[in-house]
Structure formats: structure tokens, C-alpha cells
Design a protein around this motif. Structure first.
Motif, short mmCIF file in Angstrom:
data_model
loop_
_atom_site.label_atom_id
_atom_site.label_comp_id
_atom_site.label_asym_id
_atom_site.label_seq_id
_atom_site.Cartn_x
_atom_site.Cartn_y
_atom_site.Cartn_z
N THR A 1 0.81 -1.21 0.00
CA THR A 1 0.00 0.00 0.00
C THR A 1 0.85 1.27 0.00
O THR A 1 0.33 2.36 -0.02
CB THR A 1 -0.95 0.03 1.22
OG1 THR A 1 -0.16 -0.03 2.41
CG2 THR A 1 -1.93 -1.12 1.17
N PRO B 1 -3.92 0.96 -4.65
CA PRO B 1 -3.74 1.99 -3.61
C PRO B 1 -2.38 2.69 -3.70
O PRO B 1 -2.27 3.89 -3.46
CB PRO B 1 -3.86 1.21 -2.30
CG PRO B 1 -4.72 0.04 -2.65
CD PRO B 1 -4.29 -0.33 -4.06
N ASP C 1 -9.91 -1.45 -9.01
CA ASP C 1 -9.51 -2.43 -8.01
C ASP C 1 -9.24 -1.79 -6.65
O ASP C 1 -8.84 -2.48 -5.71
CB ASP C 1 -8.29 -3.20 -8.49
CG ASP C 1 -8.66 -4.16 -9.61
OD1 ASP C 1 -9.29 -5.19 -9.31
OD2 ASP C 1 -8.36 -3.86 -10.77
N LEU C 2 -9.47 -0.49 -6.52
CA LEU C 2 -9.34 0.17 -5.23
C LEU C 2 -10.42 -0.33 -4.28
O LEU C 2 -11.51 -0.74 -4.72
CB LEU C 2 -9.51 1.68 -5.38
CG LEU C 2 -8.35 2.48 -5.95
CD1 LEU C 2 -8.80 3.90 -6.29
CD2 LEU C 2 -7.18 2.51 -4.98
N PRO C 3 -10.19 -0.26 -2.98
CA PRO C 3 -11.28 -0.51 -2.03
C PRO C 3 -12.42 0.48 -2.30
O PRO C 3 -12.20 1.59 -2.80
CB PRO C 3 -10.64 -0.26 -0.67
CG PRO C 3 -9.17 -0.47 -0.90
CD PRO C 3 -8.92 -0.01 -2.32
N VAL C 4 -13.64 0.11 -1.95
CA VAL C 4 -14.83 0.89 -2.28
C VAL C 4 -14.72 2.35 -1.85
O VAL C 4 -15.00 3.26 -2.63
CB VAL C 4 -16.10 0.24 -1.65
CG1 VAL C 4 -17.31 1.14 -1.78
CG2 VAL C 4 -16.36 -1.10 -2.31
N VAL C 5 -14.30 2.61 -0.62
CA VAL C 5 -14.22 3.99 -0.13
C VAL C 5 -13.19 4.79 -0.92
O VAL C 5 -13.43 5.95 -1.28
CB VAL C 5 -13.92 4.02 1.39
CG1 VAL C 5 -13.66 5.43 1.88
CG2 VAL C 5 -15.09 3.40 2.16
N ASP C 6 -12.05 4.18 -1.23
CA ASP C 6 -11.02 4.88 -2.01
C ASP C 6 -11.49 5.13 -3.44
O ASP C 6 -11.20 6.18 -4.01
CB ASP C 6 -9.72 4.06 -2.04
CG ASP C 6 -9.07 3.97 -0.66
OD1 ASP C 6 -9.35 4.83 0.20
OD2 ASP C 6 -8.29 3.03 -0.44
N HIS D 1 -22.59 -0.61 -4.88
CA HIS D 1 -22.45 -0.31 -3.45
C HIS D 1 -23.12 1.02 -3.09
O HIS D 1 -22.70 1.71 -2.16
CB HIS D 1 -20.97 -0.28 -3.07
CG HIS D 1 -20.29 -1.59 -3.30
ND1 HIS D 1 -20.30 -2.62 -2.38
CD2 HIS D 1 -19.61 -2.06 -4.38
CE1 HIS D 1 -19.65 -3.66 -2.87
NE2 HIS D 1 -19.22 -3.34 -4.08
N ARG E 1 -23.93 2.35 0.51
CA ARG E 1 -22.91 2.83 1.46
C ARG E 1 -22.83 4.35 1.38
O ARG E 1 -22.78 4.92 0.29
CB ARG E 1 -21.56 2.20 1.13
CG ARG E 1 -21.59 0.68 1.35
CD ARG E 1 -20.29 0.04 1.03
NE ARG E 1 -19.27 0.45 1.99
CZ ARG E 1 -18.05 -0.08 2.04
NH1 ARG E 1 -17.73 -1.04 1.20
NH2 ARG E 1 -17.17 0.34 2.92
#
Length: 192
Positions: free
Chosen positions: A28, A72, A101-106, A155, A158
């Protein structure tokens, strides 16, 4: 004997945990590449016209897959690329698919940056909409696994995702076809 076995087992667990933590840290961390080098490679390898998703050739490049595998870590470089008015929108369109491919929040934060940048960069709103819906995965000539197989809109429940999707919906330059009845954004916001 038992004490030695427990001690060796504890050392092995600690070493394994330490290795896992360092792998996570390096995975990361930032990429060891200057922005200028990244920009040059992105322009050479990742440009793609938003109007042509029959084929999506950037997904076949080593740079694209490298970004996907460490999204990330590449995020700071990608944010600079998005903000750079000298980089063609086609490059931002192609490169942005690797950010899926980032996490959802990012990814929600990345999409927010695209929507903001679209105010001063004509055509960039198409990239933002494609990132939100992951239109890239509909390309006819992709091999399985070359792009992410999920979409941020999936998503929408969220809070950070709902907020950025509303921001996209309210963007004045969002194309009419993206607001049309039956589209995901219409289904989320038109009736409210």
C-alpha cells in the motif's frame, strides 16, 4: 522439549506476522516512480477513446495490470494524472479502469476527484460515469480478469458511495443518456 517447541512456534508465528505486515505496508506504499515517468508511460500505453468499448486495449498492457495489482499505491500518481490538464482525456479514461480495483471507499474518493476535475476538463465526465458504472467490463475482447468485475454503483447503499453518485448525478455536464430512464443513476435519484 515442550517449552522449546512452544518457543519455536511463537517465533515462527511472530516472524510470519511480521512478514505479512511488511508485505501489507509495501503493497500500500507509494510507487517508486516519478510522476513524469508515470505520465509518459500512461500516455504511451493507456490512452483509449471513451466512445469505443468494443475493445479495451489498455487492459492488455503490463502497466495497466501493474496498476491494478497495486491500485492503492498508484492512487497518488493517478490523482495527479487526473488533475493534469496537459494529459489527454483519453489517457485518463483508459488509466481510470485500473483504479477499479481500489477498495470501495477509495474508489468513491477517486470518482469524486474525477467529477471535480470534469468541471474544467471537457469530456472527463464520461470517464467519471464509466468508473461509476464500470462500463469497461463490457468490452467484447477482454480476457477474464483483465478488468475488475464489479461496479461502484453496486455499493450505492454505502454513505460515501451514495454521496459521490449523487455528486455525479448533479454534475451539469453529465450526458443525457446517463440520466435516461432505466439507467442506474436514474433509478437511484430521479424518483427522489
Amino acid at each position: 522439549m515442550m517449552r522449546r517447541a512452544l518457543l519455536l512456534g511463537g517465533v515462527a508465528v511472530a516472524a510470519g506476522a511480521g512478514w505479512a505486515l511488511t508485505q501489507g505496508f509495501f503493497a500500500t506504499g507509494e510507487v517508486a516512480m516519478t510522476y513524469e515517468d508515470f505520465r509518459t508511460r500512461a500516455i504511451a500505453d493507456l490512452a483509449h477513446d471513451a466512445d469505443d468499448l468494443i475493445s479495451f486495449t489498455p487492459a492488455t498492457t503490463p502497466l495497466f495490470q501493474e496498476i491494478r495489482s497495486a491500485a492503492p499505491a498508484y492512487l497518488p500518481l493517478m490523482l495527479r494524472l487526473v488533475d493534469d490538464p496537459t494529459v489527454p482525456v483519453a489517457v485518463k479514461f483508459g488509466a481510470s479502469a485500473a483504479m477499479l480495483d481500489l477498495p470501495v471507499v477509495d474508489l468513491a474518493e477517486y470518482l469524486s476527484r474525477l467529477v471535480d476535475a470534469a468541471r474544467s476538463q471537457p469530456g472527463l465526465i464520461d470517464t467519471a460515469e464509466a468508473v461509476a458504472m464500470n462500463h469497461y467490463r463490457s468490452s467484447s475482447f477482454l480476457a477474464p480478469g483483465q478488468v475488475a468485475d464489479w461496479a461502484l454503483v453496486d455499493h450505492a447503499g454505502r454513505p460515501p458511495v451514495a454521496a459521490v453518485l449523487r455528486k455525479l448525478w448533479e454534475a451539469p455536464d453529465l450526458p443525457a443518456w446517463a440520466r435516461a430512464e432505466g439507467t442506474p443513476l436514474h433509478d437511484l435519484f430521479a424518483a427522489r
